[in-house]
Motif scaffolding. Structure first.
Motif, PDB file in Angstrom:
ATOM      1  N   LYS A   1       0.867  -1.120   0.040  1.00  0.00           N
ATOM      2  CA  LYS A   1      -0.068  -0.051  -0.094  1.00  0.00           C
ATOM      3  C   LYS A   1       0.955   1.275  -0.058  1.00  0.00           C
ATOM      4  O   LYS A   1       0.441   2.158  -0.616  1.00  0.00           O
ATOM      5  N   GLY A   2       1.997   1.212   0.507  1.00  0.00           N
ATOM      6  CA  GLY A   2       2.827   2.335   0.603  1.00  0.00           C
ATOM      7  C   GLY A   2       3.109   2.685   2.026  1.00  0.00           C
ATOM      8  O   GLY A   2       3.733   3.781   2.401  1.00  0.00           O
ATOM      9  N   ASP A   3       2.581   1.937   3.023  1.00  0.00           N
ATOM     10  CA  ASP A   3       2.821   2.420   4.475  1.00  0.00           C
ATOM     11  C   ASP A   3       4.235   1.770   4.706  1.00  0.00           C
ATOM     12  O   ASP A   3       4.683   0.890   4.215  1.00  0.00           O
ATOM     13  N   VAL A   4       4.822   2.278   5.888  1.00  0.00           N
ATOM     14  CA  VAL A   4       5.979   1.546   6.443  1.00  0.00           C
ATOM     15  C   VAL A   4       5.505   0.197   7.041  1.00  0.00           C
ATOM     16  O   VAL A   4       4.458   0.171   7.877  1.00  0.00           O
ATOM     17  N   ALA A   5       6.365  -0.717   6.935  1.00  0.00           N
ATOM     18  CA  ALA A   5       5.872  -1.985   7.428  1.00  0.00           C
ATOM     19  C   ALA A   5       5.814  -2.055   8.766  1.00  0.00           C
ATOM     20  O   ALA A   5       4.552  -2.585   9.159  1.00  0.00           O
ATOM     21  N   GLN A   6       6.744  -1.535   9.636  1.00  0.00           N
ATOM     22  CA  GLN A   6       6.258  -1.483  11.213  1.00  0.00           C
ATOM     23  C   GLN A   6       6.554  -0.316  11.532  1.00  0.00           C
ATOM     24  O   GLN A   6       7.459   0.345  11.229  1.00  0.00           O
ATOM     25  N   SER A   7       5.378   0.277  12.280  1.00  0.00           N
ATOM     26  CA  SER A   7       5.370   1.743  12.662  1.00  0.00           C
ATOM     27  C   SER A   7       4.646   1.544  13.821  1.00  0.00           C
ATOM     28  O   SER A   7       3.706   1.870  14.425  1.00  0.00           O
ATOM     29  N   PRO A   8       5.792   1.733  14.817  1.00  0.00           N
ATOM     30  CA  PRO A   8       5.246   1.403  16.379  1.00  0.00           C
ATOM     31  C   PRO A   8       4.811   2.823  16.800  1.00  0.00           C
ATOM     32  O   PRO A   8       5.951   3.951  16.570  1.00  0.00           O
ATOM     33  N   TYR A   9       3.854   3.200  17.374  1.00  0.00           N
ATOM     34  CA  TYR A   9       3.543   4.265  18.105  1.00  0.00           C
ATOM     35  C   TYR A   9       3.778   4.221  19.716  1.00  0.00           C
ATOM     36  O   TYR A   9       3.449   3.078  20.090  1.00  0.00           O
ATOM     37  N   VAL A  10       4.206   5.155  20.166  1.00  0.00           N
ATOM     38  CA  VAL A  10       4.288   5.372  21.652  1.00  0.00           C
ATOM     39  C   VAL A  10       3.729   6.245  22.383  1.00  0.00           C
ATOM     40  O   VAL A  10       3.268   7.171  21.577  1.00  0.00           O
ATOM     41  N   VAL A  11       3.471   6.360  23.654  1.00  0.00           N
ATOM     42  CA  VAL A  11       2.798   7.646  24.287  1.00  0.00           C
ATOM     43  C   VAL A  11       3.952   8.403  24.881  1.00  0.00           C
ATOM     44  O   VAL A  11       4.910   7.920  25.458  1.00  0.00           O
ATOM     45  N   TRP A  12       3.808   9.678  24.585  1.00  0.00           N
ATOM     46  CA  TRP A  12       4.795  10.715  25.097  1.00  0.00           C
ATOM     47  C   TRP A  12       4.191  11.356  26.324  1.00  0.00           C
ATOM     48  O   TRP A  12       2.931  11.332  26.181  1.00  0.00           O
ATOM     49  N   ILE A  13       5.042  12.055  27.392  1.00  0.00           N
ATOM     50  CA  ILE A  13       4.346  12.922  28.127  1.00  0.00           C
ATOM     51  C   ILE A  13       5.132  14.226  28.162  1.00  0.00           C
ATOM     52  O   ILE A  13       6.162  14.338  28.023  1.00  0.00           O
ATOM     53  N   THR A  14       4.168  15.235  28.335  1.00  0.00           N
ATOM     54  CA  THR A  14       4.962  16.803  28.528  1.00  0.00           C
ATOM     55  C   THR A  14       5.417  16.856  29.944  1.00  0.00           C
ATOM     56  O   THR A  14       4.680  16.741  31.085  1.00  0.00           O
ATOM     57  N   LYS A  15       6.815  16.958  30.164  1.00  0.00           N
ATOM     58  CA  LYS A  15       7.323  17.144  31.449  1.00  0.00           C
ATOM     59  C   LYS A  15       8.039  18.399  31.500  1.00  0.00           C
ATOM     60  O   LYS A  15       8.895  18.442  30.601  1.00  0.00           O
ATOM     61  N   ASN A  16       7.802  19.396  32.379  1.00  0.00           N
ATOM     62  CA  ASN A  16       8.724  20.651  32.449  1.00  0.00           C
ATOM     63  C   ASN A  16       9.022  21.334  30.984  1.00  0.00           C
ATOM     64  O   ASN A  16       9.850  21.706  30.919  1.00  0.00           O
ATOM     65  N   GLY A  17       7.765  21.178  30.346  1.00  0.00           N
ATOM     66  CA  GLY A  17       7.815  21.892  28.890  1.00  0.00           C
ATOM     67  C   GLY A  17       8.714  21.240  27.941  1.00  0.00           C
ATOM     68  O   GLY A  17       9.126  21.604  26.718  1.00  0.00           O
ATOM     69  N   LYS A  18       8.996  19.894  28.362  1.00  0.00           N
ATOM     70  CA  LYS A  18       9.684  19.055  27.222  1.00  0.00           C
ATOM     71  C   LYS A  18       9.034  17.598  27.091  1.00  0.00           C
ATOM     72  O   LYS A  18       8.127  17.490  27.899  1.00  0.00           O
ATOM     73  N   PHE A  19       9.056  17.052  25.857  1.00  0.00           N
ATOM     74  CA  PHE A  19       8.410  15.780  25.631  1.00  0.00           C
ATOM     75  C   PHE A  19       9.338  14.651  26.025  1.00  0.00           C
ATOM     76  O   PHE A  19      10.408  14.572  25.418  1.00  0.00           O
ATOM     77  N   GLU A  20       8.834  13.523  26.619  1.00  0.00           N
ATOM     78  CA  GLU A  20       9.479  12.505  27.134  1.00  0.00           C
ATOM     79  C   GLU A  20       8.717  11.023  26.637  1.00  0.00           C
ATOM     80  O   GLU A  20       7.389  11.127  26.941  1.00  0.00           O
ATOM     81  N   GLU A  21       9.269  10.297  26.181  1.00  0.00           N
ATOM     82  CA  GLU A  21       8.668   8.885  26.140  1.00  0.00           C
ATOM     83  C   GLU A  21       8.039   8.494  27.360  1.00  0.00           C
ATOM     84  O   GLU A  21       8.890   8.481  28.287  1.00  0.00           O
ATOM     85  N   TYR A  22       6.984   7.835  27.182  1.00  0.00           N
ATOM     86  CA  TYR A  22       6.204   7.481  28.647  1.00  0.00           C
ATOM     87  C   TYR A  22       5.691   6.007  28.381  1.00  0.00           C
ATOM     88  O   TYR A  22       6.059   5.407  29.619  1.00  0.00           O
ATOM     89  N   TRP A  23       5.299   5.481  27.397  1.00  0.00           N
ATOM     90  CA  TRP A  23       4.574   4.304  27.757  1.00  0.00           C
ATOM     91  C   TRP A  23       4.487   3.758  26.339  1.00  0.00           C
ATOM     92  O   TRP A  23       4.369   4.144  25.239  1.00  0.00           O
ATOM     93  N   LYS A  24       4.934   2.413  26.303  1.00  0.00           N
ATOM     94  CA  LYS A  24       5.040   1.502  25.173  1.00  0.00           C
ATOM     95  C   LYS A  24       3.705   0.516  25.187  1.00  0.00           C
ATOM     96  O   LYS A  24       3.526  -0.180  26.167  1.00  0.00           O
ATOM     97  N   PRO A  25       3.096   0.384  24.168  1.00  0.00           N
ATOM     98  CA  PRO A  25       1.983  -0.645  24.104  1.00  0.00           C
ATOM     99  C   PRO A  25       2.383  -2.019  24.148  1.00  0.00           C
ATOM    100  O   PRO A  25       3.653  -2.537  23.687  1.00  0.00           O
TER     101      PRO A  25
END
Lengths: 299, 371
Positions: free
Chosen positions: B347-371
């Protein structure tokens, strides 16, 4: 919750009202819809951001916030008034005796010019207000009123009251006389040109205050805000009866209340539509607006 | 005399037009197109800087097929109508590939134009499923899809946050509404949607809608939209004392979001996005180069860089700028770049494209949770 919505609507409405005053005053005197008025408000918002930014780097904001805000508002009024004055002299005065459509087109031209001027000089991206007013609340009848909201409503009320009082002064009387009949006013010794200039200067000053208040309230400004605000304020002026000063105030506040309650109780997707629906209904029932007087055609 | 001057004017006009045409094609033109102006212009400059670095690197190595790479910028102003216009203009300029667009609502109509002209387009950021669901072989993306993203967000909300009541808002665009719908679809049975509605892009006053949401007491507010509105929503929610956490998608993960909302209000906002490139060893080279040149990297800078690299690699491997050859090469090759190994699906999508959840902390973004 209803009271909270009324506060939300009142904040928005009082801003609409003081922009609408600029439309209605100019219309009262020149029968011209000054489409560039929204752009003056946008300039006010930008000037607010620029001056407060300068005061913050100078350290004045840290030293005394009220003083910095006061100076910012005064400077914004000063520069916007200068814009209003120049706009009238450059774009409308040469067309005073031209057909009514010509100054209208000229007004649209000024509006496009100012928008693009700001876009080129200030950039096409959103600007964020340099100072964040505290999120302190006033708990009042189950509603959260921020100090900023309270000040916006208060400042607008003070401006409207002083404008009302101004109408009773010598200068105000001259302005009302000019609105009634320019030729007769000139015959009794009123300098019509300077009265017209004064009208533009007052209107622009009010728009400048509205601009600074909105910039600080939402914290986000771009060169396009004058267009939407201008259309809304114009609607408010027509709703209240264009040419009538109390009408513009009433129209602005009604518009703000309709928008916020409509978005809250019906659907937020059509927020902009409610104002115009009400406008159409009012115009069908009372074509001259809520407080507008039916004017006889001058012969 | 009048006639003569008229003829002269026409001749001059033709001469001017002629100089434009007779220029020999000595470069490989690569288009970078996104919103370069307007409220979301920050994204445009991220695209431009990221893609620009790719072009510079290729040119330093001697170019592609022996020719220099030339970047052509397109500005779609985040407006679907403008996107089609820009797409036609780029096709007429004879670009060899497209890096863009950003908004799904722009990518979809513009891709019709590119499809007719057989020009390959790789979008670094358009996540709406429809972008690659129409069977266009020339349309690819190196980001994930909203059906994946909405599912991760819904899983996070139900499993990790264990919410019971949620309010869903969207900005009525293809991207925003699509994402909100995917999120809603994937919520479990135990979660009640207490509010669902749209707002208008460019509006500044969301207090009325936030006040009515506050009345419904949600545990989480999910917003499908882009950062200017997300910032204003979060800011104004705190002003009416609506303290429930916000969650949004990849359109909001931008420093401007924090700037607009204020870092105090933005604190604790959850965002779904791809994993942090800081944790990908191959990305380090690009990130250092970017930081030295333009300062802090935007969320999509590296995707624009990678999209440009893939296009240029495929042109080099195909040995021609012919559209069909290039798009077949991209589908058949495996690319190894700054984001790790990338292989495209049919189809034209990337074969594996994992999304993760980030959180905003002190004005910066950090990775927070993996499904």
């Amino acid at each position: 919750m209803l009271f909270q919505q009324v506060i939300n609507g009142l904040t928005l409405g009082s801003v609409y009202a003081i922009i609408a005053l600029g439309y209605t005053m100019v219309y009262g005197i020149l029968e011209l819809i000054n489409f560039a008025h929204g752009e003056i408000y946008m300039l006010g918002a930008y000037l607010g951001i620029i001056f407060l930014g300068i005061f913050t780097t100078m350290g004045l904001t840290a030293y005394s916030l009220p003083l910095a805000v006061f100076l910012t508002v005064v400077l914004a009024i000063f520069f916007c008034s200068a814009y209003g004055f120049t706009m009238e002299k450059v774009a409308y005065k040469p067309l005073r005796n031209a057909p009514r459509l010509s100054p209208l087109i000229s007004a649209i031209g000024v509006s496009i010019f100012l928008q693009n001027y700001v876009m080129i000089t200030q950039g096409a991206t959103d600007r964020v207000f340099p100072y964040r007013f505290g999120e302190k609340h006033l708990h009042f009848m189950n509603a959260e009123v921020t100090w900023l909201q309270g000040s916006i409503i208060a400042v607008s009320a003070i401006l409207m009251i002083s404008l009302h009082m101004f109408q009773k002064t010598r200068m105000g009387k001259a302005m009302r006389a000019t609105a009634q009949d320019k030729t007769m006013a000139a015959l009794v010794g009123i300098n019509v040109d300077s009265i017209i200039s004064l009208t533009f200067v007052i209107g622009a000053g009010l728009a400048a205050v509205a601009g600074v208040m909105v910039a600080s309230y939402y914290g986000l400004v771009n060169h396009f805000i004058g267009y939407v605000a201008g259309i809304k304020a114009f609607t408010a002026a027509v709703l209240g009866g264009i040419g009538s000063i109390p009408g513009a105030m009433l129209g602005g506040i009604i518009l703000g209340l309709i928008e916020s309650t409509g978005a809250a109780y019906i659907s937020s997707e059509y927020k902009d539509a409610y104002a115009f629906v009400i406008l159409i209904i009012i115009l069908l029932i009372k074509p001259s607006g809520i407080l507008g007087r039916h004017t006889e055609e001058k012969v | 005399m009048k006639c003569f001057s008229l003829v002269l004017t026409v001749c001059v006009a033709f001469l001017i037009l002629g100089t434009g045409c007779s220029k020999k094609e000595n470069t490989i033109k690569l288009a970078i197109v996104a919103q370069m102006t307007g409220a979301q212009a920050k994204i445009g400059s991220d695209f431009k800087n990221g893609g620009g670095i790719a072009a510079e690197e290729w040119n330093a190595k001697g170019g592609v097929l022996g020719k220099k790479v030339e970047i052509i910028l397109g500005d779609d102003q985040a407006d679907p109508k403008q996107a089609v216009e820009v797409a036609n203009k780029l096709v007429n300029e004879g670009v060899a590939g497209i890096v863009g667009h950003y908004n799904s609502s722009c990518s979809i109509p513009a891709s019709d134009v590119y499809n007719r002209a057989n020009i390959t387009m790789i979008t670094p950021a358009s996540t709406n499923p429809l972008v690659t669901e129409r069977g266009y072989r020339n349309v690819l993306r190196i980001c994930g899809r909203d059906d994946q993203q909405g599912k991760v967000a819904a899983d996070f909300a139900s499993k990790r946050l264990a919410i019971k009541r949620v309010a869903i808002i969207h900005d009525k665009t293809t991207y925003g509404q699509g994402l909100a719908d995917e999120f809603r679809k994937n919520l479990g049975r135990g979660i009640e949607v207490v509010y669902a509605g749209g707002i208008t892009i460019g509006d500044k006053d969301f207090k009325p809608v936030l006040t009515s949401i506050k009345d419904k007491k949600p545990d989480l507010i999910y917003f499908g939209g882009i950062y200017p509105e997300t910032g204003l929503l979060v800011k104004q929610a705190r002003e009416v004392e609506l303290m429930a956490p916000f969650m949004s998608g990849d359109g909001s993960i931008d420093p401007k979001f924090v700037e607009i909302a204020g870092s105090k209000s933005a604190e604790g906002t959850y965002l779904t996005f791809s994993p942090d490139p800081k944790n990908i060893p191959a990305a380090r080279g690009f990130m250092e180069k970017y930081a030295a040149k333009y300062g802090e990297m935007g969320p999509y800078s590296i995707y624009a860089y990678e999209a440009a690299n893939i296009l240029l690699t495929a042109i080099q491997a195909a040995g021609t700028t012919d559209g069909r050859a290039v798009m077949e090469k991209i589908h058949s090759m495996e690319f190894n770049g700054s984001l790790g190994k990338i292989k495209f699906t049919e189809k034209g999508d990337v074969a594996q494209s994992p999304y993760v959840v980030w959180i905003t902390k002190n004005g910066k973004f950090e990775e927070y949770w993996k499904p």
